[in-house]
Scaffold this active site. Sequence first.
Site, PDB file in Angstrom:
ATOM      1  N   HIS A   1       0.846  -1.289   0.008  1.00 38.49           N
ATOM      2  CA  HIS A   1      -0.031   0.109  -0.066  1.00 38.49           C
ATOM      3  C   HIS A   1       0.825   1.148  -0.129  1.00 38.49           C
ATOM      4  CE1 HIS A   1      -3.085   2.782   1.021  1.00 38.49           C
ATOM      5  NE2 HIS A   1      -4.057   1.949   0.893  1.00 38.49           N
TER       6      HIS A   1
ATOM      7  N   HIS B   1       0.813  -5.021   1.958  1.00 39.01           N
ATOM      8  CA  HIS B   1      -0.787  -4.760   2.306  1.00 39.01           C
ATOM      9  C   HIS B   1      -1.491  -6.190   1.842  1.00 39.01           C
ATOM     10  CE1 HIS B   1      -4.559  -2.597   2.821  1.00 39.01           C
ATOM     11  NE2 HIS B   1      -4.742  -2.632   1.797  1.00 39.01           N
TER      12      HIS B   1
END
Length: 582
Positions: A259, A369
């Site tokens: 992310h 992520h």
Amino acid sequence: MRPPLDGDQPEELRARPFLTAPSPGWNLEADVVVVGSGVAGLTAALRCEAAGLRTVVVTKARLDDGSTRWAQGGIAAALGEGDTPEEHLDDTLVAGAGLCDEEAVRTLVTEGPGAVRRLIETGARFDETADGALDLTREGGHHRRRIAHAGGDASGAEISRALVEAVRARGVRTVENALVLDLLTDAEGRTAGVSLHVMGEGQHDGVGAVLAPAVVLATGGMGQVFSATTNPPVSTGDGVALALRAGAEVSDLEFVQFHPTVLFLGADAEGQQPLVSEAVRGEGAHLVDADGVRFMVGQHELAELAPRDIVAKGITRRMQELGAEHMYLDARHFGAEMWEKRFPTILAACRAHGMDPITEPIPIAPAAHYASGGVRTDLHGRTTVPGLYACGEVACTGVHGANRLASNSLLEGLVYAERIADDIQRQYAENGLHARVPAPVAHPRTPTHPLLPAEARFAIQRVMTRGAGVLRSADSLAEAAAQLGRIHAEAVNSLAENGKTAEPGVDTWEATNLLCVARVLVAAARRREETRGCHWREDHPDRDDADWRRHIVVRLNPDRTLATHTTSTADFPATAKTPQEQ
């Protein structure tokens, strides 16, 4: 019901590696066992229970402790005026960088709006406009506002609340605080349930089994294989490791999405890190360096709202250029009212760490992520092992390709969980599974898979962060493979010489699972000699459609070595059949 003797089993089953663990001392019987309690697991369980199937949910912590609860952005579906599944399809295919299975994506975007409406009927309350319509927002890679959210930035928590309440209200049997260990099979190699260990709380203590002819893996991701991640502590790749030991194929494990905007807490920060949702950029926040320069402008037509792999690479490049440890996300222009109403969770997290986004830019850096790859399935969630299904982050349906489009993960869990439940129900109706007593447990007398000491977890995380993180190269991956190989060899040698390795327990089982998925990830990343989606090879910086518009498929051999092959996108979906179709 006695476990069969080793001699009762086919040779390939006797050779199949199991985690070192005591034999199950108790068991439950069911028609379906669902492992995991996020959006995918609870949706599958509710739908199976509604069909009259005896359903048991096994979850590693409490029912609401998985990754779903931490989702901030929301769930994507073509629910807005003027939006269409076809447009959602196009955005997903672009983000997937040429490796999405188009039929899987079409299934997702076509069935998605109805699945979201059924989620609302179950009790999930999404934010609405003044006239009662869904208050849809926009995130990276989407050309329309199609993200339904709840509580501003607490979408996952609301979805989890609604599903947990529904499971409890309908009396679905649950076993909490239970780490799943291995898939159990009958003498013919068909799924017969799972072994598990209840961790101090719950109905039972110690190792037991849930016996069922259908097993649904919905165990979430494997973010804890890296030092810094947005994933909760329970995300140790248990489902992927179980599937590999059971002989299932996994695919696309090299595509780990980092992310772009995770709250930077220092270069040495480890474990779960606070996420700063993509929705913040969707509402107009800017990525800037220390001098306030918007470095994503000119790199992509969507600038800060480009697909996540492009933004993560842009941030990492700028950090390298400037010798900086992090960049900034500037949303001071939102003002206090918008921060408090739209992003209260992120605001509180920033303030808890001594930062105030209302008055100062937020320091951010990419962190692990989401796993775009996982256990390979077909359009009904069936894996390559008869009777074993997978959905959610643990699965690789072909939807995400080389890079997941923002907020497609909750939708994928929802849609494919429904499809799995429908397929299991069909199997019971057409093939008489409902009358079938769960098969005897096939469990080896002698442990065959060496356990790692608990402290190996941190060594694995450091190896993976250095060698297989956002930036990868032949040299970094070779070094990672060598270090992981040494950790594995030490455990194997200890088992051969001493007859045992580390003592069985939650920490050693988790460390062993992390090593299993780390070895597969690195093997796949070494083989893919190109840059595509969220797989970035510094020594192969270009996308190579001629040689690498293919999927890397891996399975674990009985001797614990890895077997890999590639398959085209046209041949991607798994071809497993349920036991009665064999």
